[in-house]
Design a protein around this motif. Sequence first.
Motif, PDB file in Angstrom:
ATOM      1  N   TYR A  70       0.854  -1.187   0.000  1.00  0.00           N
ATOM      2  CA  TYR A  70       0.000   0.000   0.000  1.00  0.00           C
ATOM      3  C   TYR A  70       0.887   1.233   0.000  1.00  0.00           C
ATOM      4  N   THR A  71       0.606   2.134  -0.910  1.00  0.00           N
ATOM      5  CA  THR A  71       1.314   3.414  -0.938  1.00  0.00           C
ATOM      6  C   THR A  71       0.328   4.518  -0.568  1.00  0.00           C
ATOM      7  N   ILE A  72       0.866   5.634  -0.172  1.00  0.00           N
ATOM      8  CA  ILE A  72       0.016   6.771   0.190  1.00  0.00           C
ATOM      9  C   ILE A  72      -0.808   7.197  -1.018  1.00  0.00           C
ATOM     10  N   ASP A  73      -0.168   7.265  -2.178  1.00  0.00           N
ATOM     11  CA  ASP A  73      -0.881   7.660  -3.395  1.00  0.00           C
ATOM     12  C   ASP A  73      -2.017   6.691  -3.715  1.00  0.00           C
ATOM     13  N   PHE A  74      -1.739   5.389  -3.603  1.00  0.00           N
ATOM     14  CA  PHE A  74      -2.772   4.391  -3.874  1.00  0.00           C
ATOM     15  C   PHE A  74      -3.948   4.574  -2.921  1.00  0.00           C
ATOM     16  N   LEU A  75      -3.669   4.750  -1.637  1.00  0.00           N
ATOM     17  CA  LEU A  75      -4.737   4.909  -0.649  1.00  0.00           C
ATOM     18  C   LEU A  75      -5.542   6.178  -0.905  1.00  0.00           C
TER      19      LEU A  75
END
Length: 184
Positions: free
Chosen positions: A80-85
Motif C-alpha cells: 500500500y502506498t500513500i498515493d494508492f490509498l
Amino acid sequence: MNKKSLSTTQKQGKARLGDQIRSIADRLKQETDVQITATSRILGAAAQIAENHDQLINEVVDMVESDLNVEKQVSQKHIYTIDFLKQQFKTLRDAKAHFNLKVSSWESLANKLNAASCQTTIIQNNPQSNQDFVETNIINGEYNFHNIEKLTVFLEPDVAQMFPNSEAVNEALRFLIRVTSKNG
C-alpha cells in the motif's frame, strides 16, 4: 659332488627362482589391473556425482528463482502506498473506517497495512513455551485444530537470528517441503 650335479642343481634353482619371479610379476600385473579398474570406477562415480550435483544445483536455483518471482508478484500486489490509498479513499477518515484502524496520517495507515500484510511478528526474547501457548488457548477456547488460519510459532533465538521475518521462515519451509517431496 661332481660338477655335473652341481650345475643341474643350480639350473633347477634358477628355474624355480625364474618361476617365482614370473609368478610375482603376474600377481603385480593382476593387482595393477584391479587398481586400474577400481580407479576407473571411482572416477566414473565421481563424474556421476558431479553431474547429479550440478543437476541438483540447477533445480535449487530454478526453485529459488521461481519463489523469488512469486514472492515479488505477491509483494507487489500487497504494498500500500500513500498515493494508492488517496486514490481509493476520499479522506483519511474513510480509509480508517474501511480498514478499521486508528491512525493519524496516510503514512501511518500505509505502514500499518503493509506491516499487517507482511505478518512479521517473531518473538525472540523469552518466548512463551509452545505447551503454555496451547494450554492457554485451549482453556480460553481459542484453539481449533480444524480451522487454523494462522499459527503462531515461537522460534528459538539461534533459529530466529537466521530468519528476519515470518516470510523468510515460510519460504524456507516451503523449499524444504518441495525438496523432500521431489526426493521422497
